[in-house]
Design a protein around this motif. Structure first.
Motif, PDB file in Angstrom:
ATOM      1  N   LEU A 141      31.253  45.157  29.693  1.00  0.00           N
ATOM      2  CA  LEU A 141      32.091  45.982  28.828  1.00  0.00           C
ATOM      3  C   LEU A 141      32.846  47.022  29.645  1.00  0.00           C
ATOM      4  N   GLU A 142      32.132  47.709  30.522  1.00  0.00           N
ATOM      5  CA  GLU A 142      32.739  48.801  31.283  1.00  0.00           C
ATOM      6  C   GLU A 142      33.649  48.306  32.408  1.00  0.00           C
ATOM      7  N   LYS A 143      33.266  47.209  33.060  1.00  0.00           N
ATOM      8  CA  LYS A 143      34.001  46.765  34.243  1.00  0.00           C
ATOM      9  C   LYS A 143      35.111  45.763  33.944  1.00  0.00           C
ATOM     10  N   GLN A 144      35.045  45.094  32.788  1.00  0.00           N
ATOM     11  CA  GLN A 144      36.038  44.062  32.513  1.00  0.00           C
ATOM     12  C   GLN A 144      36.733  44.232  31.164  1.00  0.00           C
ATOM     13  N   VAL A 145      35.962  44.311  30.094  1.00  0.00           N
ATOM     14  CA  VAL A 145      36.563  44.324  28.758  1.00  0.00           C
ATOM     15  C   VAL A 145      37.433  45.559  28.548  1.00  0.00           C
ATOM     16  N   ILE A 146      36.890  46.730  28.818  1.00  0.00           N
ATOM     17  CA  ILE A 146      37.651  47.967  28.604  1.00  0.00           C
ATOM     18  C   ILE A 146      38.859  48.066  29.538  1.00  0.00           C
ATOM     19  N   PRO A 147      38.723  47.776  30.847  1.00  0.00           N
ATOM     20  CA  PRO A 147      39.908  47.825  31.719  1.00  0.00           C
ATOM     21  C   PRO A 147      41.017  46.867  31.289  1.00  0.00           C
ATOM     22  N   VAL A 148      40.655  45.653  30.867  1.00  0.00           N
ATOM     23  CA  VAL A 148      41.671  44.701  30.403  1.00  0.00           C
ATOM     24  C   VAL A 148      42.367  45.245  29.161  1.00  0.00           C
ATOM     25  N   TYR A 149      41.572  45.744  28.235  1.00  0.00           N
ATOM     26  CA  TYR A 149      42.167  46.282  27.009  1.00  0.00           C
ATOM     27  C   TYR A 149      43.104  47.448  27.323  1.00  0.00           C
ATOM     28  N   ILE A 177      42.265  42.358  36.425  1.00  0.00           N
ATOM     29  CA  ILE A 177      43.589  42.923  36.192  1.00  0.00           C
ATOM     30  C   ILE A 177      44.353  43.145  37.498  1.00  0.00           C
ATOM     31  N   ASP A 178      43.710  43.755  38.478  1.00  0.00           N
ATOM     32  CA  ASP A 178      44.399  44.125  39.716  1.00  0.00           C
ATOM     33  C   ASP A 178      44.888  42.922  40.510  1.00  0.00           C
ATOM     34  N   SER A 179      44.160  41.817  40.439  1.00  0.00           N
ATOM     35  CA  SER A 179      44.536  40.644  41.233  1.00  0.00           C
ATOM     36  C   SER A 179      45.286  39.588  40.425  1.00  0.00           C
ATOM     37  N   HIS A 180      45.553  39.870  39.158  1.00  0.00           N
ATOM     38  CA  HIS A 180      46.281  38.905  38.344  1.00  0.00           C
ATOM     39  C   HIS A 180      47.434  39.565  37.584  1.00  0.00           C
ATOM     40  N   MET A 181      47.149  40.144  36.436  1.00  0.00           N
ATOM     41  CA  MET A 181      48.218  40.606  35.563  1.00  0.00           C
ATOM     42  C   MET A 181      49.013  41.777  36.145  1.00  0.00           C
TER      43      MET A 181
END
Length: 263
Positions: A141-149, A177-181
């Motif tokens: 949640l903290e490392k992936q879901v929230i940053p993407v959102y 996010i940093d290495s893709h979008m």
């Protein structure tokens, strides 16, 4: 010599008895674990076929990665989804694409759903997002879901639009996010695509922005066709070429324009 022979005579039966004892117990110790494991695996297969609607072949494959001896834990997960408003089809889709969810803690699942709900996602939105991308449930949640959102929210400037992107985004939570979008959106900015058109592309076709190399290739193809990167028609064509064969992209562009993709 006599003493040595006496000792040898005394020890040999003990060794013989020990070997005989080991030979007796060895088959039992080696067979015990596989028997229990086999019973557990059979229960998992039965549960997946009878409760989750898996075909036998798929259930056998998924059972290699699941371990539960009774229905309590998977039942708790499925009942949680039902209580939240997931349809049986959506539950089956989530479980088939992410079987490990059945052994997840309900509290962990709930935290991710609560986050989406706190951003304005309805129960219907949440069900669609998870049915399209159940691997979200296996992400931090903290490392992936929230940053993407947060990245998406900053791009589209509203929670309502961000939820729309997530509903359409499929596997958007699978990528860093940093290495893709972040790289793909920066590439479009640097090549003359206006921010408003990048936002439109994100809203309508977020997966186009997933991989930089693929985007660069498609970008060049569309540019060679005579489209101007500064025009909205460029991202319309970008979406069409990314999603369909070259032979059908013109027909698809016309369809997208009819849905509001026009200048």
């Amino acid at each position: 010599m006599y003493q040595f022979k006496l000792i040898k005579t005394c020890i040999t039966p003990a060794i013989s008895q020990t070997r005989h004892f080991l030979l007796q117990i060895r088959p039992r110790t080696t067979l015990c674990a596989p028997e229990n494991s086999s019973k557990e695996s059979s229960f998992v297969v039965s549960y997946l076929t009878n409760t989750c609607g898996f075909g036998l072949k798929y259930a056998l494959a998924a059972s290699k990665y699941l371990r539960f001896k009774g229905p309590e834990k998977p039942d708790a997960v499925i009942n949680f989804f039902k209580a939240y408003g997931f349809s049986q089809t959506q539950i089956s889709r989530v479980v088939k694409r992410h079987p490990k969810v059945l052994v997840s803690k309900v509290k962990t699942i709930s935290r991710k759903i609560e986050f989406l709900a706190s951003r304005g996602a309805s129960s219907k939105d949440v069900a669609l997002i998870l049915a399209n991308n159940p691997h979200l449930l296996g992400r931090s949640l903290e490392k992936q879901v929230i940053p993407v959102y947060n990245f998406v929210r900053n791009m589209v400037h509203s929670d309502v639009k961000a939820i729309t992107v997530l509903r359409r985004g499929g596997n958007i939570f699978n990528y860093d996010i940093d290495s893709h979008m972040a790289l793909t959106t920066n590439f479009l900015r640097e090549t003359g695509v206006p921010e408003s058109n990048i936002t439109r592309l994100l809203l309508n076709a977020p997966l186009v922005l997933s991989f930089l190399d693929r985007l660069k290739q498609t970008f060049e193809e569309v540019k060679k066709m005579g489209f101007d990167p500064s025009k909205l028609s460029f991202v319309v064509a970008l979406k069409a070429v990314s999603s369909h064969s070259k032979s059908s992209w013109e027909r698809k562009v016309d369809m997208y324009k009819s849905f509001g993709w026009s200048e």
